[in-house]
Design an enzyme around this catalytic site. Structure first.
Site, PDB file in Angstrom:
ATOM      1  N   ASP A  25       0.701  -1.128   0.006  1.00 49.60           N
ATOM      2  CA  ASP A  25       0.054  -0.064  -0.058  1.00 49.60           C
ATOM      3  C   ASP A  25       0.701   1.211  -0.045  1.00 49.60           C
ATOM      4  O   ASP A  25       1.993   1.214   0.673  1.00 49.60           O
ATOM      5  CB  ASP A  25      -0.965  -0.125   1.231  1.00 49.60           C
ATOM      6  CG  ASP A  25      -2.089   1.032   1.109  1.00 49.60           C
ATOM      7  OD1 ASP A  25      -2.316   1.267   0.152  1.00 49.60           O
ATOM      8  OD2 ASP A  25      -2.775   0.975   2.188  1.00 49.60           O
ATOM      9  N   ARG A  29       0.199   7.590  -2.771  1.00 47.13           N
ATOM     10  CA  ARG A  29       0.733   8.677  -1.844  1.00 47.13           C
ATOM     11  C   ARG A  29       2.597   8.935  -2.135  1.00 47.13           C
ATOM     12  O   ARG A  29       2.649  10.160  -2.098  1.00 47.13           O
ATOM     13  CB  ARG A  29       0.668   8.162  -0.476  1.00 47.13           C
ATOM     14  CG  ARG A  29      -0.803   8.609   0.049  1.00 47.13           C
ATOM     15  CD  ARG A  29      -1.115   8.116   1.347  1.00 47.13           C
ATOM     16  NE  ARG A  29      -1.259   6.723   0.992  1.00 47.13           N
ATOM     17  CZ  ARG A  29      -1.366   5.865   1.975  1.00 47.13           C
ATOM     18  NH1 ARG A  29      -1.134   6.057   3.144  1.00 47.13           N
ATOM     19  NH2 ARG A  29      -1.770   4.367   2.011  1.00 47.13           N
ATOM     20  N   HIS A  42       2.574   3.246  -8.910  1.00 47.55           N
ATOM     21  CA  HIS A  42       2.691   1.619  -9.257  1.00 47.55           C
ATOM     22  C   HIS A  42       3.844   1.127  -9.903  1.00 47.55           C
ATOM     23  O   HIS A  42       4.615   0.222  -9.633  1.00 47.55           O
ATOM     24  CB  HIS A  42       1.426   1.616  -9.957  1.00 47.55           C
ATOM     25  CG  HIS A  42       0.209   1.743  -9.392  1.00 47.55           C
ATOM     26  ND1 HIS A  42      -0.166   1.499  -7.792  1.00 47.55           N
ATOM     27  CD2 HIS A  42      -1.005   2.526  -9.813  1.00 47.55           C
ATOM     28  CE1 HIS A  42      -1.250   2.109  -7.609  1.00 47.55           C
ATOM     29  NE2 HIS A  42      -1.902   2.632  -8.779  1.00 47.55           N
ATOM     30  N   GLU A  72     -12.077  -4.480  -4.904  1.00 44.88           N
ATOM     31  CA  GLU A  72     -12.524  -3.175  -4.650  1.00 44.88           C
ATOM     32  C   GLU A  72     -11.774  -2.209  -5.682  1.00 44.88           C
ATOM     33  O   GLU A  72     -12.141  -1.134  -5.621  1.00 44.88           O
ATOM     34  CB  GLU A  72     -12.479  -3.001  -3.226  1.00 44.88           C
ATOM     35  CG  GLU A  72     -13.284  -3.497  -2.237  1.00 44.88           C
ATOM     36  CD  GLU A  72     -13.252  -4.978  -2.012  1.00 44.88           C
ATOM     37  OE1 GLU A  72     -11.858  -5.436  -2.163  1.00 44.88           O
ATOM     38  OE2 GLU A  72     -14.098  -5.578  -1.923  1.00 44.88           O
ATOM     39  N   LEU A 136      10.537 -21.106  -4.424  1.00 48.33           N
ATOM     40  CA  LEU A 136       9.455 -19.901  -3.839  1.00 48.33           C
ATOM     41  C   LEU A 136       8.193 -20.096  -4.756  1.00 48.33           C
ATOM     42  O   LEU A 136       8.305 -20.067  -6.126  1.00 48.33           O
ATOM     43  CB  LEU A 136       9.965 -18.662  -3.834  1.00 48.33           C
ATOM     44  CG  LEU A 136       9.005 -17.581  -3.551  1.00 48.33           C
ATOM     45  CD1 LEU A 136       8.689 -17.561  -2.123  1.00 48.33           C
ATOM     46  CD2 LEU A 136       9.410 -16.148  -3.946  1.00 48.33           C
TER      47      LEU A 136
HETATM   48  C1  FPP Z   1      -1.711   0.321  -3.569  1.00 46.32           C
HETATM   49  O1  FPP Z   1      -1.269   1.309  -3.379  1.00 46.32           O
HETATM   50  C2  FPP Z   1      -1.383  -0.511  -4.748  1.00 46.32           C
HETATM   51  C3  FPP Z   1      -2.023  -1.090  -5.595  1.00 46.32           C
HETATM   52  C4  FPP Z   1      -3.377  -1.139  -5.559  1.00 46.32           C
HETATM   53  C5  FPP Z   1      -1.288  -1.879  -6.726  1.00 46.32           C
HETATM   54  C6  FPP Z   1      -0.162  -2.585  -6.294  1.00 46.32           C
HETATM   55  C7  FPP Z   1       0.489  -3.159  -7.494  1.00 46.32           C
HETATM   56  C8  FPP Z   1       1.905  -3.153  -7.785  1.00 46.32           C
HETATM   57  C9  FPP Z   1       2.855  -2.985  -7.025  1.00 46.32           C
HETATM   58  C10 FPP Z   1       2.460  -3.918  -9.112  1.00 46.32           C
HETATM   59  C11 FPP Z   1       2.585  -5.264  -8.714  1.00 46.32           C
HETATM   60  C12 FPP Z   1       3.327  -6.184  -9.910  1.00 46.32           C
HETATM   61  C13 FPP Z   1       3.341  -7.305  -9.899  1.00 46.32           C
HETATM   62  C14 FPP Z   1       3.739  -7.967 -10.869  1.00 46.32           C
HETATM   63  C15 FPP Z   1       2.863  -8.223  -8.820  1.00 46.32           C
HETATM   64  P1  FPP Z   1      -2.544   2.634  -3.344  1.00 46.32           P
HETATM   65  O2  FPP Z   1      -2.566   2.730  -4.755  1.00 46.32           O
HETATM   66  O3  FPP Z   1      -3.573   2.255  -2.759  1.00 46.32           O
HETATM   67  O4  FPP Z   1      -1.629   3.949  -2.645  1.00 46.32           O
HETATM   68  P2  FPP Z   1      -2.157   5.048  -1.828  1.00 46.32           P
HETATM   69  O5  FPP Z   1      -2.996   4.302  -0.781  1.00 46.32           O
HETATM   70  O6  FPP Z   1      -1.241   5.697  -1.668  1.00 46.32           O
HETATM   71  O7  FPP Z   1      -3.145   5.694  -3.007  1.00 46.32           O
END
Ligand code: FPP
Length: 240
Positions: A25, A29, A42, A72, A136
């Site tokens: 998460d 931000r 991301h 969600e 893994l």
């Molecule tokens: C949450 O941060 C993150 C996500 C919804 C996406 C996570 C995905 C990746 C890091 C890519 C993963 C790639 C692979 C191959 C597994 P947020 O957007 O909710 O952050 P915020 O709370 O600060 O708005």
């Protein structure tokens, strides 16, 4: 400050959790703080994914589940939801050779409903390509929601006309039937909740939270979380 190699040695002296699950998460931000688009956050998050996957392999962890896209997350602007899924797909395309060579098995949990045929083919191909590896187990939770998972399990049971079962038998109907429950759940970005992640499976998991935003989460901090886990006494409702 210990180096990464020193930390790896230290962690390996203790009990290595069999299954770690991570709620990644704070990408949005992280990007906002730098005046960048959320999508850039991301993208930066993918580097942190590489760090935990690589470190998990070095430590001999058997299962690592990453919450990459929740049911969600469709509530976000369509452009962002699509961008996250495309980023996951492109990362898989780019990394699959490397993962296969490093003995990783790539699994997926989540609902296939609402995912494109192309995306489903990509995740199935990644599993087929790596399923004979022995290292893994990297479990990507995509279009995943814990309540949905439980409902789907009940539907499967009803189709089989089963109306009585044990906890272990019920677990066999979940997406995670092949995997042990997580020993440790990590969530970044200062948010202290599970957000519909593995809600059945985390009944006895140890929880670990950090204020660090996901793109800044390093292998060193990951190992710090595991060192903290090693200090805890797990009782599963009993006495020790
Ligand atoms: C949450 O941060 C993150 C996500 C919804 C996406 C996570 C995905 C990746 C890091 C890519 C993963 C790639 C692979 C191959 C597994 P947020 O957007 O909710 O952050 P915020 O709370 O600060 O708005």
């Amino acid at each position: 400050m210990k180096t990464k190699e020193e930390l790896i040695r230290k962690v390996k002296k203790g009990l290595i959790p069999s299954h770690i699950a991570i709620i990644m998460d704070g990408n949005g931000r992280w990007a906002k703080l730098r005046g960048l688009s959320r999508i850039k956050g991301h993208q930066a998050g993918v580097e942190a994914v590489r760090g935990v996957v690589d470190t998990s392999g070095h430590l001999g962890i058997k299962y690592l589940t990453l919450y990459a896209f929740s049911t969600e997350n469709w509530r976000r602007p369509e452009k962002e939801a699509k961008a996250v899924l495309t980023l996951i797909e492109n990362t898989l395309i780019r990394e699959i050779n490397n993962l296969a060579k490093n003995n990783v098995i790539v699994h997926f949990i989540g609902s296939q409903k609402d995912l494109s045929k192309r995306f489903i083919k990509k995740i199935n191909d990644s599993y087929q390509r790596t399923k004979n590896n022995t290292g893994l187990n990297l479990i990507l939770a995509i279009n995943y929601g814990g309540r949905n998972e439980i409902l789907e399990a009940v539907e499967k049971m009803l189709q089989k006309q089963i109306n009585k079962l044990t906890i272990d038998e019920f677990s066999n109907y979940l997406y995670t039937s092949k995997f042990p429950d997580p020993d440790l759940v990590i969530r970044t970005s200062g948010v202290i909740r599970l957000s519909n992640f593995l809600i059945w499976q985390t009944a006895y998991s140890e929880l670990w939270f950090t204020d660090t935003l996901w793109p800044d989460f390093t292998p060193e901090e990951y190992m710090q979380a595991i060192l903290d886990f090693q200090k805890r006494t797990r009782k599963f409702g009993g006495v020790k």
